[in-house]
Write an enzyme that holds these catalytic residues in place. Structure first.
Site, PDB file in Angstrom:
ATOM      1  N   TRP A  13      -9.509 -57.107   3.707  1.00 22.65           N
ATOM      2  CA  TRP A  13     -10.600 -57.827   3.072  1.00 22.65           C
ATOM      3  C   TRP A  13     -10.006 -59.011   2.334  1.00 22.65           C
ATOM      4  CZ3 TRP A  13     -14.180 -56.899   5.907  1.00 22.65           C
ATOM      5  CH2 TRP A  13     -14.417 -55.362   6.355  1.00 22.65           C
ATOM      6  N   ASP A  50     -13.680 -58.480  -5.846  1.00 26.00           N
ATOM      7  CA  ASP A  50     -14.400 -58.127  -4.666  1.00 26.00           C
ATOM      8  C   ASP A  50     -14.306 -56.437  -4.965  1.00 26.00           C
ATOM      9  OD1 ASP A  50     -15.232 -56.627  -2.581  1.00 26.00           O
ATOM     10  OD2 ASP A  50     -13.922 -57.541  -1.132  1.00 26.00           O
ATOM     11  N   LYS A  88     -21.017 -49.078   0.315  1.00 27.48           N
ATOM     12  CA  LYS A  88     -20.228 -48.097   0.014  1.00 27.48           C
ATOM     13  C   LYS A  88     -20.480 -47.097  -1.104  1.00 27.48           C
ATOM     14  CE  LYS A  88     -17.125 -50.638   3.006  1.00 27.48           C
ATOM     15  NZ  LYS A  88     -16.779 -51.776   2.585  1.00 27.48           N
TER      16      LYS A  88
HETATM   17  C1  LIG Z   1     -16.538 -53.216   3.510  1.00 26.87           C
HETATM   18  C2  LIG Z   1     -15.620 -54.097   2.544  1.00 26.87           C
HETATM   19  C3  LIG Z   1     -16.029 -55.568   2.721  1.00 26.87           C
HETATM   20  C4  LIG Z   1     -17.064 -56.248   3.737  1.00 26.87           C
HETATM   21  O1  LIG Z   1     -18.161 -55.737   3.459  1.00 26.87           O
HETATM   22  P1  LIG Z   1     -19.556 -56.309   4.479  1.00 26.87           P
HETATM   23  O2  LIG Z   1     -20.535 -55.963   3.510  1.00 26.87           O
HETATM   24  O3  LIG Z   1     -19.587 -55.690   5.758  1.00 26.87           O
HETATM   25  O4  LIG Z   1     -19.256 -57.909   4.440  1.00 26.87           O
HETATM   26  C5  LIG Z   1     -15.433 -56.506   1.820  1.00 26.87           C
HETATM   27  N1  LIG Z   1     -14.577 -55.958   0.772  1.00 26.87           N
HETATM   28  C6  LIG Z   1     -14.195 -54.792   0.800  1.00 26.87           C
HETATM   29  C7  LIG Z   1     -13.200 -54.173  -0.274  1.00 26.87           C
HETATM   30  C8  LIG Z   1     -14.879 -53.577   1.598  1.00 26.87           C
HETATM   31  O5  LIG Z   1     -14.554 -52.528   1.294  1.00 26.87           O
END
Ligand SMILES: *Cc1c(COP(=O)(O)O)cnc(C)c1O
Length: 357
Positions: free
Chosen positions: A102, A169, A193
């Site tokens: 990511w 993030d 998540k």
């Molecule tokens: C799942 C995830 C993403 C991607 O998320 P999307 O909503 O599918 O774009 C980005 N960063 C992290 C840390 C993730 O776990």
């Protein structure tokens, strides 16, 4: 229906009562005799949802008016582009710490927008640790971090002291622990998540950071446009935001971040305790950097894979197959996963050792 023990990495488990209430509102929202899915986002009933969700995020983070809360579309992946687009001027540079897939995707987008330096990386060991001891350039426009690396099972348990604004993030560990959120200038997280249903992405940004790139901005990619529109510049992902509201209310009602931190620690202790004790399993990450949200582990006798897979499936366990970049297993222990699900998996691991070690 007896629900499976859901260890999915994302979209992931939600509190049972949240699913139930969301399902009810899809049929009849607020006794309007209408579905949540078929009313205007400009109606009072939905504006109340949006405002309460935004207020709860601020409350849980301990933020006042200097931060703005948005629920946007496009996933965390769109934030990989929006962050540099809004914060990185032509003559500036951005600093990134590369801790996995990511983070690498965030770096790729930033490079398309401006000068981007990777100041630390754990790629040399397939991202199985969190880099430390790096220097953050004092002239960077911002530092970008990923607090939890969903795929590799590493997590930042402390954050560097930064001379420049920090962007993080937090997609896979948002609201999983107490934290000094004031260390961050921009936080983003996909909902699916830890806080809701797929569709919305939470963005919390210090407003004073914005409007300084000199760039002519596309409206939909401009945080200031979304702030001005109170997160309704265009039709927002209404269902996802509603599920976020219900989950945030569930979190607050049960005792907030102090409560969930304790629950998550108990789950992680049980999970890693068994991984370390059991001779048929081994963890994949540096112990001090292990994630409380995603526990990754391998079989010490890979030839037993099918046997183990049958055992956990028979026990009603779902979603522990590891990501293809790591292999083995990944048990995601997000907020809504109860300790009893971890105990069920631990029981299977014990039974497996008894029979096959
Ligand atoms: C799942 C995830 C993403 C991607 O998320 P999307 O909503 O599918 O774009 C980005 N960063 C992290 C840390 C993730 O776990």
């Amino acid at each position: 229906m007896k629900k499976a023990h859901n260890f999915s990495a994302g979209p992931a488990i939600l509190p049972a009562e949240v699913i139930k209430e969301a399902a009810g509102s899809v049929l009849n929202f607020n006794n309007l005799n209408l579905s949540l899915l078929e009313i205007s986002h400009r109606s009072k009933d939905f504006i109340d949802v949006m405002e309460e969700a935004r207020a709860l995020v601020k409350e849980l983070m301990g933020f006042g008016n200097e931060y703005q809360v948005l629920f946007l579309g496009g996933g965390a992946s769109l934030q990989f582009a929006m962050v540099p687009y809004n914060l990185l001027p032509q003559n500036g540079s951005a600093a990134y710490v590369n801790t996995g897939v990511w983070a690498s995707k965030a770096i790729k987008e930033s490079k398309l927008i401006g000068n981007t330096n990777v100041i630390a990386s754990s790629e040399d060991k397939n991202f199985n640790y969190i880099p430390a001891g790096y220097t953050i350039p004092a002239d960077a426009s911002y530092l970008h971090l990923t607090s939890n690396n969903t795929i590799y099972g590493t997590q930042m348990h402390n954050f560097p002291h930064s001379p420049v604004p920090v962007v993080c993030d937090m997609s896979s560990d948002i609201f999983s622990r107490r934290m000094d959120f004031g260390k961050f200038d921009l936080i983003y997280a996909g909902a699916q998540k830890n806080i809701g249903a797929a569709g919305a992405t939470l963005v919390v940004v210090k407003e004073s950071l914005l409007g300084k790139t000199g760039r002519k901005m596309l409206s939909m990619l401009d945080y200031q446009v979304h702030i001005k529109g109170e997160s309704m510049y265009n039709t927002p992902p209404v269902f996802s935001i509603y599920v976020c509201l219900l989950t945030l209310k569930w979190l607050k009602k049960n005792g907030g971040l102090a409560w969930i931190e304790k629950v998550n620690k108990a789950k992680a202790d049980a999970m890693y305790g068994e991984i370390d004790r059991n001779s048929l399993f081994t963890g994949t990450c540096a112990k001090n950097d292990r994630s409380f949200m995603n526990a990754c582990f391998l079989l010490t006798k890979p030839e037993l894979e099918e046997t183990f897979n049958k055992m956990w499936k028979d026990a009603g366990i779902s979603g522990i197959k590891g990501h293809r970049d790591v292999g083995g297993y990944r048990a995601s222990l997000y907020n809504a996963l109860p300790l009893e699900s971890v105990n069920a998996l631990v029981e299977v691991m014990k039974e497996f050792e008894k029979k096959h070690a």
